[in-house]
Motif scaffolding. Structure first.
Motif, PDB file in Angstrom:
ATOM      1  N   ASN A  45      -9.866   6.257   3.977  1.00  0.00           N
ATOM      2  CA  ASN A  45      -9.691   4.837   3.662  1.00  0.00           C
ATOM      3  C   ASN A  45      -8.671   4.642   2.545  1.00  0.00           C
ATOM      4  N   ILE A  46      -8.736   5.515   1.537  1.00  0.00           N
ATOM      5  CA  ILE A  46      -7.765   5.446   0.437  1.00  0.00           C
ATOM      6  C   ILE A  46      -6.350   5.687   0.961  1.00  0.00           C
ATOM      7  N   TYR A  47      -6.185   6.714   1.787  1.00  0.00           N
ATOM      8  CA  TYR A  47      -4.867   7.030   2.348  1.00  0.00           C
ATOM      9  C   TYR A  47      -4.337   5.865   3.188  1.00  0.00           C
ATOM     10  N   SER A  48      -5.214   5.237   3.964  1.00  0.00           N
ATOM     11  CA  SER A  48      -4.798   4.123   4.822  1.00  0.00           C
ATOM     12  C   SER A  48      -4.277   2.948   4.010  1.00  0.00           C
ATOM     13  N   VAL A  49      -4.846   2.751   2.831  1.00  0.00           N
ATOM     14  CA  VAL A  49      -4.448   1.625   1.978  1.00  0.00           C
ATOM     15  C   VAL A  49      -3.149   1.930   1.224  1.00  0.00           C
ATOM     16  N   ASP A  50      -2.980   3.178   0.764  1.00  0.00           N
ATOM     17  CA  ASP A  50      -1.823   3.530  -0.060  1.00  0.00           C
ATOM     18  C   ASP A  50      -1.353   4.939   0.285  1.00  0.00           C
ATOM     19  N   LYS A  51      -0.397   5.022   1.206  1.00  0.00           N
ATOM     20  CA  LYS A  51       0.064   6.321   1.680  1.00  0.00           C
ATOM     21  C   LYS A  51       0.918   7.063   0.651  1.00  0.00           C
ATOM     22  N   LYS A  52       1.409   6.348  -0.347  1.00  0.00           N
ATOM     23  CA  LYS A  52       2.211   6.998  -1.374  1.00  0.00           C
ATOM     24  C   LYS A  52       1.368   7.404  -2.581  1.00  0.00           C
ATOM     25  N   GLY A  53       0.487   6.537  -2.999  1.00  0.00           N
ATOM     26  CA  GLY A  53      -0.288   6.814  -4.211  1.00  0.00           C
ATOM     27  C   GLY A  53      -1.718   7.240  -3.954  1.00  0.00           C
TER      28      GLY A  53
END
Length: 259
Positions: A234-242
């Motif tokens: 879920n974190i990756y889906s929201v912010d693929k850079k950070g």
């Protein structure tokens, strides 16, 4: 890191382990008079629920009832009644409240019994039963699947004793233990073989990157489980850079804070 290649030998064993619920539930859906009760045990968050739901949707679609979390004994009785027809299955997923009340254990003992006829009774609250159009007794011809963490998650001795009474009436499959290395491999298996992250649309490279982050930080995570990879996804889906900075602050701090 290619974890599917790295853990190829372990994945073969896990294939066998995770195929067991599928085989049992397939036969249960065919013959609830022969396969009456199944208990799945294991540490939290290793795919027990996922495995059962996949099998039920495959073999008993529209013929199963699900109870998840806290439930009253009257609700349990009603669910048993709705799943009482031959070929129907009641799935109790982490329903520890059942183990807190001896009446719940007695209801399940009657439903899971090995005797030819399984009759279940409810002698109180008859007005409520009438309102719900549920009889005060009925023959149970369905089957019960119980998914539990008892024995793996600091449960009281009383719960373990009561589970033992149900195990005497059921087939039991142990999905996993609490060894952190084995738990991590099971998460890798569920992600890379069972494709539990399919809805995210991740590439194989991304899946392995997320798993590698867990691998590198496993000593700072209180418990590795499927919930860990879901939160990380879920974190990756929201912010693929950070995403790594967010995971560092969100997941590892969360685990450290709970110590």
């Amino acid at each position: 890191m290619d974890y599917k290649k790295k853990f190829a030998a372990e994945f073969k064993n896990l294939d066998i382990n995770y195929q067991l619920p599928d085989k049992f539930i397939k036969n249960m859906a065919k013959s609830t008079d022969k396969f009456r009760a199944l208990i799945l045990q294991g540490a939290p968050g290793v795919g027990k629920t996922y495995s059962v739901e996949q099998a039920l949707n495959r073999y008993a679609q529209n013929r199963f009832e699900l109870i998840n979390g806290k439930t009253t004994m009257l609700s349990l009785y009603g669910c048993l009644y709705r799943a009482s027809k031959k070929g129907h299955i009641l799935f109790l997923d982490d329903c520890d409240s059942v183990f807190s009340d001896i009446n719940g254990i007695n209801l399940l003992k009657a439903a899971m019994d090995t005797k030819p006829s399984r009759e279940i009774h409810w002698e109180s609250s008859t007005a409520m039963l009438k309102a719900l159009d549920i009889p005060s007794s009925f023959n149970f011809n369905g089957a019960v699947i119980l998914n539990t963490n008892i024995g793996y998650d600091n449960h009281r001795e009383k719960f373990i004793t009561r589970l033992s009474a149900l195990q005497d009436r059921a087939l039991t499959i142990t999905i996993s233990n609490t060894d952190s290395d084995r738990l991590f491999k099971q998460v890798c298996y569920m992600v890379l073989v069972q494709d539990m992250l399919k809805s995210y649309g991740f590439t194989s490279k991304v899946k392995n990157e997320l798993l590698e982050w867990i691998d590198v930080n496993r000593n700072r995570i209180k418990r590795i489980s499927l919930r860990t990879i879901i939160k990380l996804s879920n974190i990756y889906s929201v912010d693929k850079k950070g995403w790594q900075d967010m995971a560092e602050q969100g997941l590892l701090f969360e685990a450290d804070d709970a110590e």
